[in-house]
Every structure is written in C-alpha cells, then in structure tokens.
Design a protein around this motif. Structure first.
Motif, PDB file in Angstrom:
ATOM      1  N   LEU A  12      -5.059  -6.953   9.421  1.00 63.31           N
ATOM      2  CA  LEU A  12      -4.854  -7.445   8.067  1.00 63.31           C
ATOM      3  C   LEU A  12      -4.101  -8.769   8.019  1.00 63.31           C
TER       4      LEU A  12
ATOM      5  N   ARG B 274     -10.481   2.437  10.992  1.00 63.05           N
ATOM      6  CA  ARG B 274     -11.506   3.175  10.268  1.00 63.05           C
ATOM      7  C   ARG B 274     -12.614   3.580  11.228  1.00 63.05           C
TER       8      ARG B 274
ATOM      9  N   ARG C 256       0.857  -1.181   0.000  1.00 65.13           N
ATOM     10  CA  ARG C 256       0.000   0.000   0.000  1.00 65.13           C
ATOM     11  C   ARG C 256       0.890   1.226   0.000  1.00 65.13           C
TER      12      ARG C 256
ATOM     13  N   GLN D  23      -5.700  -1.860  10.558  1.00 70.48           N
ATOM     14  CA  GLN D  23      -6.215  -0.753   9.767  1.00 70.48           C
ATOM     15  C   GLN D  23      -7.339  -0.114  10.572  1.00 70.48           C
TER      16      GLN D  23
ATOM     17  N   GLU E  28      -6.011   7.627   5.855  1.00 68.85           N
ATOM     18  CA  GLU E  28      -5.608   6.243   6.137  1.00 68.85           C
ATOM     19  C   GLU E  28      -4.783   6.188   7.409  1.00 68.85           C
ATOM     20  N   ARG E  29      -5.082   5.190   8.238  1.00 64.38           N
ATOM     21  CA  ARG E  29      -4.358   5.007   9.489  1.00 64.38           C
ATOM     22  C   ARG E  29      -4.091   3.520   9.721  1.00 64.38           C
ATOM     23  N   TYR E  30      -2.849   3.226  10.099  1.00 61.79           N
ATOM     24  CA  TYR E  30      -2.474   1.843  10.411  1.00 61.79           C
ATOM     25  C   TYR E  30      -1.663   1.835  11.702  1.00 61.79           C
TER      26      TYR E  30
ATOM     27  N   CYS F 172       2.976   3.567  14.151  1.00 65.51           N
ATOM     28  CA  CYS F 172       1.782   3.799  13.345  1.00 65.51           C
ATOM     29  C   CYS F 172       2.149   4.557  12.069  1.00 65.51           C
TER      30      CYS F 172
END
Length: 496
Positions: free
Chosen positions: A457, A490, A388, A488, A423-425, A417
């Motif tokens: 994920l 959201r 990604r 991930q 988008e945030r992971y 992070c």
C-alpha cells in the motif's frame, strides 16, 4: 460518542499557536468558536480518531512574570524564536491558573463549539490535566493552602529556588525528584484527601467538556514516587494510590472517558494497573532513536495487554522535532512502525511538514519554516493506508524472521502482522542503514494451499507468493536501507 477504538490515532495541536496562525491567515481574530469550516475539514482529512488541543486552560499572569526572569527559559525562547519579544511569552499551559478555557482562545463556549465541529467529523477531543501542580495565583493557594506541600521561612531563605513565600505561608515549588524545582508552579499534596476530592470534582467538570485527558507527568502522583520525593512534608501515605481514587471516580460517571499518562521511569505498567488506558512509550522512542532493530523487537515482546496500553510516538511538544531526531529515511521507517503497532498513536502538528524547531510551550508563535512537500506526501499516503479499522481494532502479532549462517542481517528487520476477519496485513521494515535480507514466518495456517497476492500500500508494488512458502520456509524479503512494506494479503486466483 461512545466506545473508543482499541488503538486510536491522536493528533496534537498547539492551540494558542494554531489559532494565531489562522488569525493571520484569514486576517481576522480566530478562536476555537470561529475556526473556518475548511480548517476542521483539513484536520479530518488526516483520518485521526481524536484531536488533543494542548494548552487550552487559563494561563497564569504570575507564572509569566516568573518566567520572564528565568535566564534558562529566555535563552530557550531566543533559540526557538530569534525575533522573540516579551509579548510572545503567554505563559506555560502547564502553569494552570484555572481549569477554564482561556478567554484568548474563545473561552468555554468556544471550546464547546469546537467540540461540536470535531464530532461532526467523527473526531473526539482530548485536553490536558496537570495533577502535580498549579500556578501561584490559582484560587486554591488562598482558599485551600492545606492542599499544598508547605515549607518554612528557613526553607525559603535557604532554597529560594524551591520555595515561595505567599502571605504568611511558604509553598514548595512543583518538582520532578530528578531535576531542580519548576519556579513558576506550586506543588500539590497528592496524599491530602480533600485535594483528591477537589481533583475529582475538577476532572468531572473537564470530562463534561471533552472525551479524554492527557495527564502531565502522571507518575509523580504515585504513592511510592510522591513519598520518595516529599517524605514527611507530605504527611501519612494513603492506603489507596492517587490514580486508583481519581480514575475510578471519573469512570463511574463517564465510562468511556480516556485517560492518557505522560509517564517515564518504567512505571507504565503500574499506571495501567491503576486505570490508565494508555501511557507514553518513551522506551520505544529511545530505542528507535539510539538502539538497533533487535532492541526494538525485544521491547515489542512484552505482554499484549501492556502493548495495547502504550502511546507510540516519534514526536510531541516535549521532544525535539522528528525531522531532527529521525532524519530522512529513518524517520519514514519509524513513522511506518508507530502507525502500525498496537497502542494509541500520537502525531504532532508540524510533524508531517518536517518542521525542525522545537517550540517552547510558553510561546504564542513559532518561526517561519519551509515545509517538506515530499515528507508531507509520504505522511498523506501512510495515513491513508493505515486509516482502516483493522489497525484500530484488529489482532496484532509480532512475526519471527530468520537469516542464514553467513547472513544475519535479518536482525535489522522489524516485522508484524494484523488480522481481522478475512483481512490480513503484513508490515516489514528494514530499520538499518544497510541493505538487509530475511525470511518472514507469516503465522497464519490458512495461507497454506493457496497463492496470495501481496499489494504494497505504500509503493503500489504487487507480488504473488505461495502460501505454503510464506507459512513454512518464510517470505523472502530484500530491503534497501530504511525501506519498508505494508502488504495487504489477498487470495490470488489466476483466470485463463
């Protein structure tokens, strides 16, 4: 192709061995120009940004002869390949006779065809550059003996392992100051101005054939290191360092050309300042192998520009196989770490299959080994999850974690992070053989006032958590030994 990602993923292939295996697979000679399309597609499926074809330059017949009389090398050959024969020794790819693609591999036209195929799959090409030394039969030995560190007849008699007589000259063998000389290569003089001009011309030619170079033992050419190694034999120290001169000249013509340094001895920052885009992060490798999670975390506290310029790896052709150094679940945890940290990420052919034998670079083939389908499936999932743009060009940040007075297992947790737009992971790894718990302070104020869904994920597990808790008290995690999350995040809206 133009600009590289900030944090590219690079796949190293032992070119000679790989083509030999393809030749046997397809029962016909295969070189770089005739690789079947399905093999390029297979490489592309890993989601890499570049392929490093290790060892394409012309091998040295003189170097092969020298290596066949080296008992230490022969022992290593038999260790890796029990049925070794002299035909298996095709010479070291770091004993370069000429910077021309070896005919056995398809020559310059074969490499050009391979580069086109790679580019068609969105892949860049990296090749080797060996600044410190060349083969004894390199044309410069006869044409430009002044390019080399030289000795005397007395040196050759007193220390024949470190000096070679060639005609009426005595040349020093290439060396690292902490180890005996390498008997199959001759030492170039980093201080010689005409040698620097030739190196620039050589690299300019190489830059027309690829998108970047991995520079072997790059720190040996630093003024301070070279002076300490060779003293008066090198002559006067130039005002400008070797890499300042070389990289600036190449990038003036090829601005997007990538320079990667094989580097050790805590000289990575200095090499970055001299123009290298990325330098090997051997310190991280060593800490992950021998030290604890807290030691790894402290290493990751370094300046962000330093982090960006590192190469993260748990395996390459110089190191033992990751399956041996990082066995079982520890290896999976380490792989999650390197593929989600900033900096370039280097992966090695055979790493995904769990191969165990470290192959000497002289050898044309490797022993037959069974692959580990479970490990291959893990890597397939990890590469897919991290393929990604956020992990190539996003903003990375180390997260704080805390524990309790009677439970400090939080120190076993590595966590960071990534943020890019909306988008945030979040990555959480228990880098310890014991179960560990912690509160993870997720550093985004925008979490407050919302419910968030955390999709892992790597496991397909899903959790719903309060943003206020994650931002303030911290996200509670409880991980079994060597386990990990790649979340991930959201916003979660529950519909009636």
């Amino acid at each position: 192709m133009s600009t590289w990602p900030k944090y590219p993923v690079i796949y190293e292939i032992n070119t000679w061995v790989w083509l030999g295996e393809l030749s046997r697979k397809y029962q016909r000679p295969v070189n770089l120009g005739t690789v079947p399309s399905e093999e390029w597609a297979q490489i592309s499926s890993g989601g890499f940004d570049a392929v490093w074809f290790m060892g394409v330059w012309e091998r040295s017949p003189a170097g092969i002869v020298i290596s066949t009389h080296n008992s230490g090398l022969l022992t290593d050959f038999h260790r890796a390949l029990p049925d070794f024969t002299t035909e298996d020794n095709v010479g070291s790819p770091y004993c370069v006779r000429r910077y021309v693609v070896d005919d056995h591999l398809g020559g310059p036209s074969g490499l050009a065809a391979a580069r086109v195929k790679l580019a068609g799959h969105g892949l860049r090409l990296i090749l080797d550059f060996v600044p410190n030394h060349v083969a004894p039969d390199h044309p410069w030995v006869s044409e430009h003996p002044e390019f080399f560190i030289q000795g005397s007849g007395e040196d050759a008699r007193r220390d024949p392992a470190s000096f070679i007589e060639a005609g009426d000259k005595v040349f020093a063998c290439g060396r690292d100051p902490y180890f005996p000389a390498w008997p199959d290569v001759l030492q170039l003089n980093a201080f010689h101005p005409a040698l620097r001009k030739k190196a620039i011309a050589t690299l300019d030619d190489v830059a027309g054939q690829c998108d970047g170079v991995r520079c072997d033992m790059a720190m040996l050419m630093l003024n301070s290191v070279f002076e300490r190694t060779w003293g008066e034999r090198a002559g006067a120290k130039p005002a400008l360092d070797y890499w300042h001169s070389i990289i600036a000249a190449i990038k003036s013509r090829w601005p997007h050309f990538l320079f990667i340094a094989e580097a050790y001895w805590d000289l990575e920052w200095e090499l970055q300042q001299q123009g290298f885009d990325h330098c090997y992060d051997k310190k991280l490798y060593d800490r992950m192998e021998h030290a604890d999670a807290e030691s790894v975390r402290k290493h990751l506290l370094a300046d962000s520009s330093y982090q960006r310029g590192m190469v993260r790896f748990i395996e390459n052709h110089d190191e033992p196989r990751a399956t041996v150094v990082f066995p079982s679940e520890k290896g999976r945890a380490a792989a999650v770490a390197i593929l989600t940290l900033p900096g370039a990420r280097l992966l090695h052919e055979g790493q995904f299959e769990g191969l165990k034998v470290r192959l000497p670079v002289f050898l044309a083939r490797r022993p037959a080994e069974s692959s580990d389908p479970n490990l291959a499936a893990f890597y397939e999932g990890l590469l897919k999850a991290t393929h990604r743009d956020i992990f190539r060009n996003g903003a990375w940040q180390l997260c704080e974690r805390s524990g309790w007075p009677d439970n400090q297992s939080c120190q076993n947790i590595l966590t960071w992070c990534w943020l890019q737009g909306d988008e945030r992971y979040l990555v959480v790894i228990n880098f310890r053989q014991d179960a560990s718990q912690a509160r993870i302070q997720v550093p985004w104020d925008e979490l407050r006032g919302k419910q968030w869904r955390l999709n892992d994920l790597l496991s397909a597990d899903t959790y719903d958590r309060c943003g206020d808790e994650m931002r303030d008290a911290g996200l509670y995690v409880d991980l079994e030994p060597w386990k990990y999350h790649l979340f991930q995040l959201r916003p979660y809206v529950q519909y009636a």
